[in-house]
Design an enzyme around this catalytic site. Structure first.
Site, short mmCIF file in Angstrom:
data_model
loop_
_atom_site.label_atom_id
_atom_site.label_comp_id
_atom_site.label_asym_id
_atom_site.label_seq_id
_atom_site.Cartn_x
_atom_site.Cartn_y
_atom_site.Cartn_z
N HIS A 26 51.17 27.34 29.93
CA HIS A 26 52.62 27.56 29.74
C HIS A 26 53.22 28.44 30.84
O HIS A 26 54.28 29.04 30.62
CB HIS A 26 52.87 28.15 28.34
CG HIS A 26 52.50 27.19 27.23
ND1 HIS A 26 52.25 27.59 25.94
CD2 HIS A 26 52.34 25.83 27.24
CE1 HIS A 26 51.95 26.53 25.21
NE2 HIS A 26 51.99 25.45 25.97
N GLU A 62 43.72 34.46 10.65
CA GLU A 62 43.95 33.65 9.44
C GLU A 62 43.62 32.18 9.71
O GLU A 62 43.56 31.78 10.87
CB GLU A 62 45.41 33.81 8.99
CG GLU A 62 46.39 33.46 10.08
CD GLU A 62 47.83 33.92 9.79
OE1 GLU A 62 48.01 34.90 9.05
OE2 GLU A 62 48.74 33.27 10.34
N CYS A 120 69.77 28.26 47.30
CA CYS A 120 70.47 26.98 47.14
C CYS A 120 71.62 27.09 46.13
O CYS A 120 72.35 26.13 45.92
CB CYS A 120 69.50 25.87 46.72
SG CYS A 120 69.11 25.89 44.95
N CYS A 137 63.53 28.48 40.74
CA CYS A 137 64.91 28.02 40.75
C CYS A 137 65.02 26.77 39.88
O CYS A 137 64.19 25.88 39.98
CB CYS A 137 65.34 27.73 42.18
SG CYS A 137 66.89 26.86 42.30
C1 BJW Z 1 44.83 36.95 16.07
C2 BJW Z 1 44.96 38.30 16.31
C3 BJW Z 1 43.80 38.97 16.63
C4 BJW Z 1 46.90 37.61 15.85
N1 BJW Z 1 42.64 38.31 16.71
N2 BJW Z 1 43.69 36.31 16.14
C5 BJW Z 1 53.17 16.36 19.31
C6 BJW Z 1 53.43 16.53 17.97
C7 BJW Z 1 54.48 17.33 17.54
C8 BJW Z 1 55.32 17.98 18.45
C9 BJW Z 1 55.09 17.79 19.79
C10 BJW Z 1 54.03 16.99 20.20
N3 BJW Z 1 54.01 16.99 21.56
C11 BJW Z 1 55.02 17.77 22.01
C12 BJW Z 1 55.69 18.25 20.95
C13 BJW Z 1 56.86 19.16 21.05
C14 BJW Z 1 56.53 20.59 21.31
C15 BJW Z 1 55.72 21.12 20.13
O1 BJW Z 1 54.53 21.31 20.20
N4 BJW Z 1 56.37 21.42 19.04
C16 BJW Z 1 55.68 21.95 17.85
C17 BJW Z 1 56.09 23.40 17.60
C18 BJW Z 1 55.98 21.05 16.69
N5 BJW Z 1 55.82 20.78 22.55
C19 BJW Z 1 56.46 20.86 23.73
O2 BJW Z 1 57.68 20.73 23.80
C20 BJW Z 1 55.63 21.07 24.98
N6 BJW Z 1 55.97 20.14 25.97
C21 BJW Z 1 55.61 18.84 25.91
O3 BJW Z 1 54.94 18.40 25.02
O4 BJW Z 1 56.06 18.10 26.98
C22 BJW Z 1 55.92 16.68 26.94
C23 BJW Z 1 57.22 16.10 26.51
C24 BJW Z 1 58.39 16.59 27.02
C25 BJW Z 1 59.60 16.04 26.65
C26 BJW Z 1 59.60 15.01 25.72
C27 BJW Z 1 58.41 14.54 25.20
C28 BJW Z 1 57.21 15.08 25.61
C29 BJW Z 1 55.91 22.44 25.58
C30 BJW Z 1 55.49 23.55 24.72
C31 BJW Z 1 55.88 24.88 25.38
C32 BJW Z 1 55.61 26.07 24.50
N7 BJW Z 1 56.19 27.22 25.09
C33 BJW Z 1 56.02 28.51 24.47
C34 BJW Z 1 56.90 29.54 25.21
C35 BJW Z 1 56.27 29.89 26.57
C36 BJW Z 1 57.10 30.86 27.34
C37 BJW Z 1 57.20 32.22 26.70
O5 BJW Z 1 56.18 32.87 26.39
O6 BJW Z 1 58.33 32.65 26.49
O7 BJW Z 1 54.63 28.91 24.52
S1 BJW Z 1 56.33 28.47 22.71
C38 BJW Z 1 55.08 29.65 22.27
O8 BJW Z 1 54.09 29.01 21.42
C39 BJW Z 1 54.37 30.00 23.58
C40 BJW Z 1 52.93 30.01 23.15
O9 BJW Z 1 52.10 29.83 24.27
C41 BJW Z 1 52.88 28.86 22.16
C42 BJW Z 1 51.69 28.90 21.25
O10 BJW Z 1 51.70 30.04 20.46
P1 BJW Z 1 50.31 30.79 20.14
O11 BJW Z 1 49.72 31.32 21.37
O12 BJW Z 1 49.48 29.93 19.31
O13 BJW Z 1 50.86 32.07 19.35
P2 BJW Z 1 51.22 32.21 17.79
O14 BJW Z 1 52.04 33.43 17.65
O15 BJW Z 1 51.79 30.96 17.26
O16 BJW Z 1 49.83 32.42 17.08
C43 BJW Z 1 49.06 33.61 17.28
C44 BJW Z 1 47.82 33.49 16.43
O17 BJW Z 1 46.98 34.58 16.71
C45 BJW Z 1 48.10 33.50 14.93
O18 BJW Z 1 47.44 32.39 14.35
C46 BJW Z 1 47.48 34.81 14.44
O19 BJW Z 1 46.87 34.71 13.17
C47 BJW Z 1 46.44 35.07 15.50
N8 BJW Z 1 46.15 36.47 15.75
N9 BJW Z 1 46.30 38.66 16.12
C48 BJW Z 1 42.65 36.96 16.40
N10 BJW Z 1 43.82 40.32 16.85
ZN ZN Z 2 66.98 26.67 44.63
#
Ligand code: BJW
Ligand code: ZN
Length: 253
Positions: free
Chosen positions: A121, A217, A152, A129
């Site tokens: 990500h 979890e 630009c 840009c």
């Molecule tokens: C602990 C702990 C400890 C805590 N020890 N554990 C297929 C099916 C359905 C939907 C889609 C699909 N394909 C694509 C989609 C759409 C979408 C998507 O997935 N939506 C779902 C939410 C339904 N995906 C996209 O749009 C992606 N792009 C894409 O697919 O492009 C192709 C396409 C484009 C256009 C049209 C069609 C296709 C892009 C996804 C980008 C995600 N971006 C973010 C923001 C990044 C920038 C930023 O940081 O600001 O990425 S969203 C956010 O979620 C961030 C994270 O990387 C990502 C994942 O979160 P993560 O890391 O899992 O964190 P948490 O908070 O959710 O979980 C933390 C966990 O840790 C918890 O479980 C806790 O229990 C645990 N924990 N402490 C162990 N100490």
């Molecule tokens: Zn530019």
């Protein structure tokens, strides 16, 4: 500190594996002091970042999005990697093939010493840009000031992947390749709900990897993996790695 039980199978697999891969999410950085997105104290409960992390919001309200990213950058700047990150760095040194596919944008895996890291990500410390894609590192934004602009004329945005945006194809392809060829695959600290990253552990399993999850979890992945550990990664992973190191030392004697 809790103490965990690890199966002989897992310790044996880790001590004989040649290719180990870890998918990481926000949970691994939680013990460094970076809020997760969706956990109990996840930032998205208050701010709805599903909306913030989108091109649509950026185009309508770039000040708000910049403010959110500057706030997070300051936090990231002031924290350090934790024992979870450092254990993965030790593992990279040990295995002939080891990589991390991370959803995190905080760069903490690199700061812990890992080199083979695929940032699915993007990275919050970089900018680019929106028009010409030029990468820009050193830009600052202060509340009330104008949004930084490229030569630009295009607006500068964080170099991260927002919802609806494509992941960098090379990074995604490499992560799938790594998953398909791993002997042991870890899914660590991710809620496993954001695609396509959430597909990686299943890809590993389909291709014969032993899949291990570490999370506070249960997640949608928990029932599909070979072993699931509920607890803090900063406690579980060092304890597991200590056992593997002990086993390897015994085997050498
Ligand atoms: C602990 C702990 C400890 C805590 N020890 N554990 C297929 C099916 C359905 C939907 C889609 C699909 N394909 C694509 C989609 C759409 C979408 C998507 O997935 N939506 C779902 C939410 C339904 N995906 C996209 O749009 C992606 N792009 C894409 O697919 O492009 C192709 C396409 C484009 C256009 C049209 C069609 C296709 C892009 C996804 C980008 C995600 N971006 C973010 C923001 C990044 C920038 C930023 O940081 O600001 O990425 S969203 C956010 O979620 C961030 C994270 O990387 C990502 C994942 O979160 P993560 O890391 O899992 O964190 P948490 O908070 O959710 O979980 C933390 C966990 O840790 C918890 O479980 C806790 O229990 C645990 N924990 N402490 C162990 N100490
Ligand atoms: Zn530019």
């Amino acid at each position: 500190m809790s103490h965990f039980y690890f199966s002989n199978t897992l310790v044996e697999k880790l001590s004989t594996a040649r290719h180990v891969v870890a998918l990481t999410g926000a949970g691994i950085s939680a013990e460094s002091g970076i809020a997760t997105f969706r956990g109990a104290d996840g930032i998205w409960k208050k701010l709805k970042p599903e909306e913030l992390a989108s091109m649509e919001t950026f185009m309508c309200n770039p000040d708000l999005v910049w403010e959110w990213y500057e706030y997070r950058r300051k936090i990231i700047h002031n924290v350090t990697p934790n024992s979870g990150h450092y254990t993965l760095a030790k593992m990279e040194k040990y295995y002939p093939y080891f990589s991390i596919s991370t959803q995190n944008v905080d760069g903490l895996h690199f700061r812990a010493g890992n080199k083979n890291v695929f940032e699915l990500h993007g990275n919050i410390l970089r900018n680019r840009c929106v028009v010409c894609g030029r990468k820009v590192n050193d830009v600052e934004f202060k509340k009330g000031e104008k949004i930084p602009r490229c030569e630009c004329g295009g607006m500068i945005r964080p170099d991260v992947v927002w919802f609806g945006e494509m992941l960098t194809p090379e990074v995604l392809y490499a992560s799938f390749e790594e998953a398909a060829t791993a002997d042991v695959y870890f899914s660590i600290g991710t809620s496993a709900v954001v695609y396509p990253a959430a597909m990686l552990p299943a890809e590993a399993k389909k291709n014969g990897a032993y899949v291990v999850e570490i999370n506070l979890e249960p997640t949608p992945l928990s029932t599909q993996v070979d072993e699931s550990f509920l607890g803090k990664v900063g406690e579980i992973l060092p304890q597991l790695w200590q056992l593997v190191e002990m086993k390897n030392n015994q085997d050498c004697e």
